[in-house]
Design an enzyme around this catalytic site. Sequence first.
Site, PDB file in Angstrom:
ATOM      1  N   SER A   1      30.532  20.065  22.719  1.00 26.48           N
ATOM      2  CA  SER A   1      31.451  19.069  22.163  1.00 26.48           C
ATOM      3  C   SER A   1      31.118  18.913  20.689  1.00 26.48           C
ATOM      4  O   SER A   1      29.983  19.187  20.271  1.00 26.48           O
ATOM      5  CB  SER A   1      31.219  17.730  22.861  1.00 26.48           C
ATOM      6  OG  SER A   1      31.745  16.663  22.092  1.00 26.48           O
TER       7      SER A   1
ATOM      8  N   TYR B   1      25.662  11.591  25.988  1.00 33.98           N
ATOM      9  CA  TYR B   1      26.597  12.717  25.948  1.00 33.98           C
ATOM     10  C   TYR B   1      26.266  13.637  24.767  1.00 33.98           C
ATOM     11  O   TYR B   1      26.220  14.860  24.916  1.00 33.98           O
ATOM     12  CB  TYR B   1      28.018  12.165  25.843  1.00 33.98           C
ATOM     13  CG  TYR B   1      29.122  13.196  25.900  1.00 33.98           C
ATOM     14  CD1 TYR B   1      29.471  13.814  27.104  1.00 33.98           C
ATOM     15  CD2 TYR B   1      29.835  13.538  24.753  1.00 33.98           C
ATOM     16  CE1 TYR B   1      30.493  14.746  27.151  1.00 33.98           C
ATOM     17  CE2 TYR B   1      30.858  14.473  24.788  1.00 33.98           C
ATOM     18  CZ  TYR B   1      31.186  15.072  25.988  1.00 33.98           C
ATOM     19  OH  TYR B   1      32.203  15.998  26.030  1.00 33.98           O
TER      20      TYR B   1
ATOM     21  N   ILE C   1      40.442  20.982  30.671  1.00 36.72           N
ATOM     22  CA  ILE C   1      40.167  22.228  29.931  1.00 36.72           C
ATOM     23  C   ILE C   1      39.867  23.377  30.895  1.00 36.72           C
ATOM     24  O   ILE C   1      40.332  24.507  30.701  1.00 36.72           O
ATOM     25  CB  ILE C   1      38.982  21.999  28.955  1.00 36.72           C
ATOM     26  CG1 ILE C   1      39.408  21.048  27.836  1.00 36.72           C
ATOM     27  CG2 ILE C   1      38.466  23.323  28.395  1.00 36.72           C
ATOM     28  CD1 ILE C   1      38.253  20.518  26.978  1.00 36.72           C
ATOM     29  N   GLY C   2      39.109  23.096  31.940  1.00 41.34           N
ATOM     30  CA  GLY C   2      38.754  24.148  32.906  1.00 41.34           C
ATOM     31  C   GLY C   2      39.983  24.709  33.602  1.00 41.34           C
ATOM     32  O   GLY C   2      40.101  25.938  33.778  1.00 41.34           O
TER      33      GLY C   2
HETATM   34  P1  NAP Z   1      38.054  16.387  32.746  1.00 40.77           P
HETATM   35  O1  NAP Z   1      39.525  16.539  32.600  1.00 40.77           O
HETATM   36  O2  NAP Z   1      37.460  15.072  33.069  1.00 40.77           O
HETATM   37  O3  NAP Z   1      37.555  17.483  33.815  1.00 40.77           O
HETATM   38  C1  NAP Z   1      36.191  17.584  34.109  1.00 40.77           C
HETATM   39  C2  NAP Z   1      35.983  18.731  35.082  1.00 40.77           C
HETATM   40  O4  NAP Z   1      34.581  18.823  35.354  1.00 40.77           O
HETATM   41  C3  NAP Z   1      36.710  18.491  36.408  1.00 40.77           C
HETATM   42  O5  NAP Z   1      37.242  19.710  36.862  1.00 40.77           O
HETATM   43  C4  NAP Z   1      35.578  18.015  37.323  1.00 40.77           C
HETATM   44  O6  NAP Z   1      35.742  18.395  38.671  1.00 40.77           O
HETATM   45  C5  NAP Z   1      34.414  18.813  36.761  1.00 40.77           C
HETATM   46  N1  NAP Z   1      33.124  18.239  37.143  1.00 40.77           N
HETATM   47  C6  NAP Z   1      32.617  17.026  36.836  1.00 40.77           C
HETATM   48  N2  NAP Z   1      31.418  16.856  37.415  1.00 40.77           N
HETATM   49  C7  NAP Z   1      31.155  18.009  38.093  1.00 40.77           C
HETATM   50  C8  NAP Z   1      30.068  18.454  38.882  1.00 40.77           C
HETATM   51  N3  NAP Z   1      29.001  17.666  39.100  1.00 40.77           N
HETATM   52  N4  NAP Z   1      30.133  19.680  39.429  1.00 40.77           N
HETATM   53  C9  NAP Z   1      31.217  20.494  39.218  1.00 40.77           C
HETATM   54  N5  NAP Z   1      32.279  20.111  38.489  1.00 40.77           N
HETATM   55  C10 NAP Z   1      32.246  18.882  37.933  1.00 40.77           C
HETATM   56  O7  NAP Z   1      37.299  16.845  31.413  1.00 40.77           O
HETATM   57  P2  NAP Z   1      37.707  17.910  30.280  1.00 40.77           P
HETATM   58  O8  NAP Z   1      38.150  17.142  29.103  1.00 40.77           O
HETATM   59  O9  NAP Z   1      38.548  18.985  30.841  1.00 40.77           O
HETATM   60  O10 NAP Z   1      36.238  18.453  29.940  1.00 40.77           O
HETATM   61  C11 NAP Z   1      35.831  19.779  30.187  1.00 40.77           C
HETATM   62  C12 NAP Z   1      34.603  20.053  29.341  1.00 40.77           C
HETATM   63  O11 NAP Z   1      34.963  19.900  27.961  1.00 40.77           O
HETATM   64  C13 NAP Z   1      33.455  19.067  29.574  1.00 40.77           C
HETATM   65  O12 NAP Z   1      32.232  19.750  29.514  1.00 40.77           O
HETATM   66  C14 NAP Z   1      33.581  18.102  28.432  1.00 40.77           C
HETATM   67  O13 NAP Z   1      32.369  17.465  28.134  1.00 40.77           O
HETATM   68  C15 NAP Z   1      34.051  19.009  27.329  1.00 40.77           C
HETATM   69  N6  NAP Z   1      34.733  18.327  26.228  1.00 40.77           N
HETATM   70  C16 NAP Z   1      35.865  17.607  26.426  1.00 40.77           C
HETATM   71  C17 NAP Z   1      36.465  16.961  25.352  1.00 40.77           C
HETATM   72  C18 NAP Z   1      37.709  16.134  25.482  1.00 40.77           C
HETATM   73  O14 NAP Z   1      38.073  15.430  24.515  1.00 40.77           O
HETATM   74  N7  NAP Z   1      38.408  16.159  26.603  1.00 40.77           N
HETATM   75  C19 NAP Z   1      35.904  17.072  24.069  1.00 40.77           C
HETATM   76  C20 NAP Z   1      34.752  17.827  23.906  1.00 40.77           C
HETATM   77  C21 NAP Z   1      34.177  18.463  25.005  1.00 40.77           C
HETATM   78  P3  NAP Z   1      36.264  17.389  39.849  1.00 40.77           P
HETATM   79  O15 NAP Z   1      37.409  16.607  39.278  1.00 40.77           O
HETATM   80  O16 NAP Z   1      36.663  18.359  40.909  1.00 40.77           O
HETATM   81  O17 NAP Z   1      35.107  16.525  40.256  1.00 40.77           O
END
Ligand code: NAP
Length: 240
Positions: free
Chosen positions: A135, A148, A14-15
Amino acid sequence: MGSRVLITGASRGIGAATARLFAREGWDVAINYNRSRDEAMELAAGLSGVSIQADVSDPEQAERLVREAEEALGPLDAVVCNAGVALPQQLLTDTTADQWRRVMSVDLDGVFHTLQAAIPGLVRRKAGAIVTVSSMWGVTGGSCEVPYSAAKAGVIGLTRALAKELGPSHIRVNCVAPGVVDTGMNGHLTRWELAALGEETPLCRIGRPEEIAQAILFLASERASYITGQVLRVDGGMII
Ligand code: NAP
Protein backbone atom coordinates in the site's frame (compact mmCIF):
# COMPACT_ATOMS: atom_id res chain seq x y z
CA MET A 1 -0.03 -24.94 -22.20
CA GLY A 2 -1.30 -21.77 -20.46
CA SER A 3 0.02 -20.19 -17.29
CA ARG A 4 -1.37 -20.80 -13.82
CA VAL A 5 -1.79 -18.29 -11.03
CA LEU A 6 -2.92 -18.40 -7.41
CA ILE A 7 -4.40 -15.14 -6.14
CA THR A 8 -5.06 -14.77 -2.42
CA GLY A 9 -8.03 -12.68 -1.31
CA ALA A 10 -9.62 -12.86 -4.75
CA SER A 11 -13.28 -13.03 -3.75
CA ARG A 12 -13.72 -9.25 -3.86
CA GLY A 13 -12.08 -5.94 -4.74
CA ILE A 14 -8.58 -5.83 -6.22
CA GLY A 15 -8.12 -9.60 -6.03
CA ALA A 16 -11.34 -10.30 -7.94
CA ALA A 17 -10.44 -7.72 -10.62
CA THR A 18 -7.01 -9.36 -10.89
CA ALA A 19 -8.55 -12.81 -11.30
CA ARG A 20 -10.81 -11.50 -14.09
CA LEU A 21 -7.89 -9.87 -15.89
CA PHE A 22 -5.58 -12.89 -15.68
CA ALA A 23 -8.39 -15.14 -16.93
CA ARG A 24 -9.06 -12.77 -19.83
CA GLU A 25 -5.35 -13.02 -20.71
CA GLY A 26 -5.60 -16.81 -20.85
CA TRP A 27 -4.29 -17.77 -17.40
CA ASP A 28 -5.82 -20.55 -15.31
CA VAL A 29 -6.79 -18.97 -12.02
CA ALA A 30 -7.09 -20.25 -8.44
CA ILE A 31 -9.25 -17.85 -6.45
CA ASN A 32 -8.62 -17.87 -2.72
CA TYR A 33 -11.24 -16.56 -0.33
CA ASN A 34 -11.76 -16.61 3.40
CA ARG A 35 -15.36 -15.64 4.17
CA SER A 36 -16.96 -14.57 0.87
CA ARG A 37 -17.80 -18.05 -0.39
CA ASP A 38 -20.67 -17.13 -2.73
CA GLU A 39 -18.73 -14.31 -4.42
CA ALA A 40 -15.67 -16.55 -4.89
CA MET A 41 -17.67 -19.48 -6.26
CA GLU A 42 -19.58 -17.26 -8.68
CA LEU A 43 -16.37 -15.63 -9.88
CA ALA A 44 -14.59 -18.97 -10.32
CA ALA A 45 -17.54 -20.40 -12.26
CA GLY A 46 -17.55 -17.40 -14.61
CA LEU A 47 -13.80 -17.71 -15.25
CA SER A 48 -13.59 -21.52 -15.43
CA GLY A 49 -11.26 -21.21 -12.46
CA VAL A 50 -11.22 -22.87 -9.08
CA SER A 51 -12.14 -21.29 -5.74
CA ILE A 52 -10.39 -22.41 -2.55
CA GLN A 53 -11.30 -21.41 0.99
CA ALA A 54 -8.34 -20.73 3.27
CA ASP A 55 -7.44 -18.20 5.94
CA VAL A 56 -3.91 -17.23 4.92
CA SER A 57 -3.05 -16.14 8.45
CA ASP A 58 -3.03 -19.83 9.40
CA PRO A 59 0.09 -21.65 8.15
CA GLU A 60 -1.68 -25.00 7.75
CA GLN A 61 -4.50 -23.45 5.74
CA ALA A 62 -2.03 -21.56 3.55
CA GLU A 63 -0.14 -24.80 2.92
CA ARG A 64 -3.39 -26.58 1.99
CA LEU A 65 -4.33 -23.63 -0.25
CA VAL A 66 -1.17 -23.99 -2.33
CA ARG A 67 -1.51 -27.78 -2.45
CA GLU A 68 -5.14 -27.63 -3.61
CA ALA A 69 -4.35 -24.94 -6.17
CA GLU A 70 -1.58 -27.10 -7.66
CA GLU A 71 -3.78 -30.20 -7.60
CA ALA A 72 -6.51 -28.33 -9.46
CA LEU A 73 -4.42 -26.37 -11.97
CA GLY A 74 -0.99 -27.97 -12.05
CA PRO A 75 2.32 -26.33 -11.06
CA LEU A 76 1.94 -22.60 -10.43
CA ASP A 77 3.69 -20.04 -12.62
CA ALA A 78 2.71 -17.06 -10.49
CA VAL A 79 1.49 -16.28 -6.98
CA VAL A 80 -0.24 -13.02 -6.11
CA CYS A 81 -0.30 -12.28 -2.37
CA ASN A 82 -3.17 -9.82 -2.21
CA ALA A 83 -5.29 -10.83 0.82
CA GLY A 84 -5.48 -8.03 3.35
CA VAL A 85 -7.50 -6.36 6.07
CA ALA A 86 -7.46 -2.85 7.49
CA LEU A 87 -8.51 -1.39 10.83
CA PRO A 88 -10.66 1.66 11.44
CA GLN A 89 -8.44 4.74 11.52
CA GLN A 90 -7.27 5.31 15.08
CA LEU A 91 -4.33 6.45 17.16
CA LEU A 92 -1.67 3.90 18.04
CA THR A 93 -2.50 4.50 21.70
CA ASP A 94 -6.11 3.42 21.04
CA THR A 95 -5.09 0.26 19.18
CA THR A 96 -5.39 -2.99 21.08
CA ALA A 97 -2.80 -5.76 20.91
CA ASP A 98 -5.48 -7.98 19.32
CA GLN A 99 -6.09 -5.46 16.55
CA TRP A 100 -2.36 -5.15 15.93
CA ARG A 101 -2.02 -8.95 15.78
CA ARG A 102 -4.98 -9.31 13.41
CA VAL A 103 -3.56 -6.91 10.83
CA MET A 104 -0.07 -8.38 11.11
CA SER A 105 -1.37 -11.96 10.91
CA VAL A 106 -3.27 -11.43 7.65
CA ASP A 107 -1.34 -8.66 5.89
CA LEU A 108 2.21 -9.80 6.69
CA ASP A 109 2.16 -13.32 8.14
CA GLY A 110 -0.32 -14.33 5.40
CA VAL A 111 2.24 -13.43 2.73
CA PHE A 112 4.93 -15.39 4.59
CA HIS A 113 2.74 -18.50 5.00
CA THR A 114 1.54 -18.48 1.39
CA LEU A 115 5.00 -18.02 -0.05
CA GLN A 116 6.60 -20.55 2.26
CA ALA A 117 4.20 -23.11 0.84
CA ALA A 118 4.51 -22.00 -2.80
CA ILE A 119 8.24 -21.36 -3.16
CA PRO A 120 9.50 -24.99 -3.13
CA GLY A 121 7.47 -25.76 -6.27
CA LEU A 122 8.72 -22.62 -8.04
CA VAL A 123 12.32 -23.34 -7.06
CA ARG A 124 12.06 -26.93 -8.31
CA ARG A 125 11.06 -25.62 -11.73
CA LYS A 126 13.50 -22.68 -11.53
CA ALA A 127 10.82 -20.32 -12.88
CA GLY A 128 7.97 -18.18 -11.73
CA ALA A 129 6.84 -14.77 -10.56
CA ILE A 130 5.58 -13.54 -7.22
CA VAL A 131 3.64 -10.30 -6.82
CA THR A 132 2.85 -8.95 -3.37
CA VAL A 133 0.31 -6.22 -2.67
CA SER A 134 1.42 -3.53 -0.22
CA SER A 135 0.00 0.00 0.00
CA MET A 136 1.16 3.58 -0.34
CA TRP A 137 0.98 3.61 3.47
CA GLY A 138 3.65 0.92 3.50
CA VAL A 139 5.87 3.29 1.54
CA THR A 140 5.22 6.54 3.36
CA GLY A 141 3.36 5.68 6.59
CA GLY A 142 -0.17 6.85 7.37
CA SER A 143 -1.23 8.75 10.48
CA CYS A 144 -3.82 6.72 12.43
CA GLU A 145 -2.89 3.69 10.28
CA VAL A 146 0.18 2.52 12.19
CA PRO A 147 -0.46 -1.25 12.27
CA TYR A 148 -1.51 -1.32 8.62
CA SER A 149 1.48 0.85 7.61
CA ALA A 150 3.84 -1.40 9.57
CA ALA A 151 2.45 -4.59 8.02
CA LYS A 152 2.56 -3.13 4.50
CA ALA A 153 6.12 -1.81 5.02
CA GLY A 154 6.97 -5.36 6.10
CA VAL A 155 5.57 -6.67 2.82
CA ILE A 156 7.93 -4.34 0.95
CA GLY A 157 10.93 -5.50 2.99
CA LEU A 158 9.94 -9.12 2.44
CA THR A 159 9.60 -8.53 -1.30
CA ARG A 160 13.02 -6.92 -1.69
CA ALA A 161 14.85 -9.52 0.41
CA LEU A 162 13.09 -12.42 -1.27
CA ALA A 163 13.88 -11.03 -4.73
CA LYS A 164 17.58 -11.34 -3.86
CA GLU A 165 17.09 -14.81 -2.40
CA LEU A 166 15.13 -16.17 -5.38
CA GLY A 167 16.86 -14.37 -8.23
CA PRO A 168 19.39 -17.20 -8.72
CA SER A 169 16.41 -19.57 -9.09
CA HIS A 170 15.03 -17.36 -11.91
CA ILE A 171 12.03 -16.36 -9.81
CA ARG A 172 11.07 -12.69 -9.86
CA VAL A 173 9.51 -11.03 -6.80
CA ASN A 174 7.84 -7.63 -7.08
CA CYS A 175 5.31 -5.55 -5.21
CA VAL A 176 2.41 -3.28 -6.15
CA ALA A 177 1.63 -0.43 -3.77
CA PRO A 178 -1.85 0.94 -4.49
CA GLY A 179 -3.18 4.32 -3.43
CA VAL A 180 -6.84 4.76 -2.54
CA VAL A 181 -8.91 2.28 -4.53
CA ASP A 182 -12.66 1.95 -4.82
CA THR A 183 -13.26 -1.35 -2.99
CA GLY A 184 -15.03 -2.65 0.08
CA MET A 185 -11.92 -1.88 2.13
CA ASN A 186 -12.92 1.80 1.86
CA GLY A 187 -16.62 1.06 2.34
CA HIS A 188 -16.60 2.86 5.69
CA LEU A 189 -15.80 6.16 3.96
CA THR A 190 -18.64 8.44 2.87
CA ARG A 191 -18.97 9.59 -0.74
CA TRP A 192 -17.81 12.98 0.40
CA GLU A 193 -14.69 11.55 2.04
CA LEU A 194 -13.86 9.49 -1.06
CA ALA A 195 -14.32 12.55 -3.26
CA ALA A 196 -12.02 14.55 -0.98
CA LEU A 197 -9.35 11.84 -1.25
CA GLY A 198 -9.73 11.95 -5.01
CA GLU A 199 -9.20 15.71 -5.01
CA GLU A 200 -5.95 15.29 -3.04
CA THR A 201 -4.65 12.99 -5.76
CA PRO A 202 -2.71 14.50 -8.69
CA LEU A 203 -4.86 12.51 -11.14
CA CYS A 204 -7.93 13.98 -9.35
CA ARG A 205 -9.70 10.70 -8.56
CA ILE A 206 -9.34 7.49 -6.61
CA GLY A 207 -8.26 4.31 -8.39
CA ARG A 208 -10.27 1.45 -9.82
CA PRO A 209 -9.45 -2.17 -8.88
CA GLU A 210 -8.89 -2.93 -12.57
CA GLU A 211 -6.06 -0.39 -12.67
CA ILE A 212 -4.22 -2.19 -9.86
CA ALA A 213 -4.87 -5.52 -11.59
CA GLN A 214 -3.09 -4.26 -14.74
CA ALA A 215 0.08 -3.56 -12.73
CA ILE A 216 -0.07 -6.97 -11.06
CA LEU A 217 -0.50 -8.71 -14.40
CA PHE A 218 2.42 -6.79 -15.88
CA LEU A 219 4.76 -7.76 -13.05
CA ALA A 220 3.67 -11.41 -13.17
CA SER A 221 4.04 -11.63 -16.94
CA GLU A 222 7.03 -12.14 -19.21
CA ARG A 223 6.76 -8.46 -20.14
CA ALA A 224 8.51 -7.80 -16.81
CA SER A 225 11.14 -10.50 -17.39
CA TYR A 226 14.08 -8.31 -16.20
CA ILE A 227 12.29 -6.64 -13.28
CA THR A 228 12.66 -7.93 -9.75
CA GLY A 229 12.66 -6.49 -6.21
CA GLN A 230 10.66 -3.42 -7.28
CA VAL A 231 7.74 -1.59 -5.71
CA LEU A 232 5.39 -0.23 -8.36
CA ARG A 233 3.22 2.52 -6.91
CA VAL A 234 -0.19 2.68 -8.56
CA ASP A 235 -1.63 5.63 -6.70
CA GLY A 236 -2.57 8.36 -9.15
CA GLY A 237 0.52 10.26 -8.06
CA MET A 238 -0.33 10.43 -4.34
CA ILE A 239 3.34 9.77 -3.56
CA ILE A 240 5.78 11.44 -5.89
P1 NAP B 1 -11.32 -5.88 0.02
O1 NAP B 1 -12.23 -5.46 -1.08
O2 NAP B 1 -11.70 -5.67 1.43
O3 NAP B 1 -10.96 -7.44 -0.21
C1 NAP B 1 -10.08 -8.08 0.67
C2 NAP B 1 -9.86 -9.50 0.19
O4 NAP B 1 -8.95 -10.13 1.10
C3 NAP B 1 -11.16 -10.31 0.19
O5 NAP B 1 -11.17 -11.15 -0.94
C4 NAP B 1 -11.04 -11.13 1.47
O6 NAP B 1 -11.65 -12.40 1.39
C5 NAP B 1 -9.54 -11.34 1.53
N1 NAP B 1 -9.08 -11.71 2.87
C6 NAP B 1 -9.16 -10.99 4.01
N2 NAP B 1 -8.67 -11.70 5.04
C7 NAP B 1 -8.26 -12.89 4.53
C8 NAP B 1 -7.66 -14.04 5.09
N3 NAP B 1 -7.39 -14.11 6.40
N4 NAP B 1 -7.38 -15.08 4.28
C9 NAP B 1 -7.65 -15.03 2.94
N5 NAP B 1 -8.24 -13.96 2.36
C10 NAP B 1 -8.54 -12.91 3.15
O7 NAP B 1 -9.89 -5.18 -0.12
P2 NAP B 1 -9.10 -4.65 -1.41
O8 NAP B 1 -9.20 -3.18 -1.40
O9 NAP B 1 -9.46 -5.42 -2.61
O10 NAP B 1 -7.61 -5.00 -0.93
C11 NAP B 1 -6.80 -5.95 -1.57
C12 NAP B 1 -5.36 -5.69 -1.16
O11 NAP B 1 -5.00 -4.37 -1.59
C13 NAP B 1 -5.14 -5.69 0.36
O12 NAP B 1 -3.90 -6.28 0.64
C14 NAP B 1 -5.13 -4.24 0.72
O13 NAP B 1 -4.42 -3.99 1.90
C15 NAP B 1 -4.47 -3.64 -0.49
N6 NAP B 1 -4.74 -2.21 -0.69
C16 NAP B 1 -6.00 -1.74 -0.85
C17 NAP B 1 -6.21 -0.38 -1.02
C18 NAP B 1 -7.57 0.23 -1.20
O14 NAP B 1 -7.69 1.47 -1.14
N7 NAP B 1 -8.62 -0.54 -1.42
C19 NAP B 1 -5.11 0.50 -1.02
C20 NAP B 1 -3.84 -0.02 -0.85
C21 NAP B 1 -3.67 -1.39 -0.70
P3 NAP B 1 -13.10 -12.77 2.05
O15 NAP B 1 -14.01 -11.62 1.74
O16 NAP B 1 -13.44 -14.02 1.32
O17 NAP B 1 -12.89 -12.98 3.52
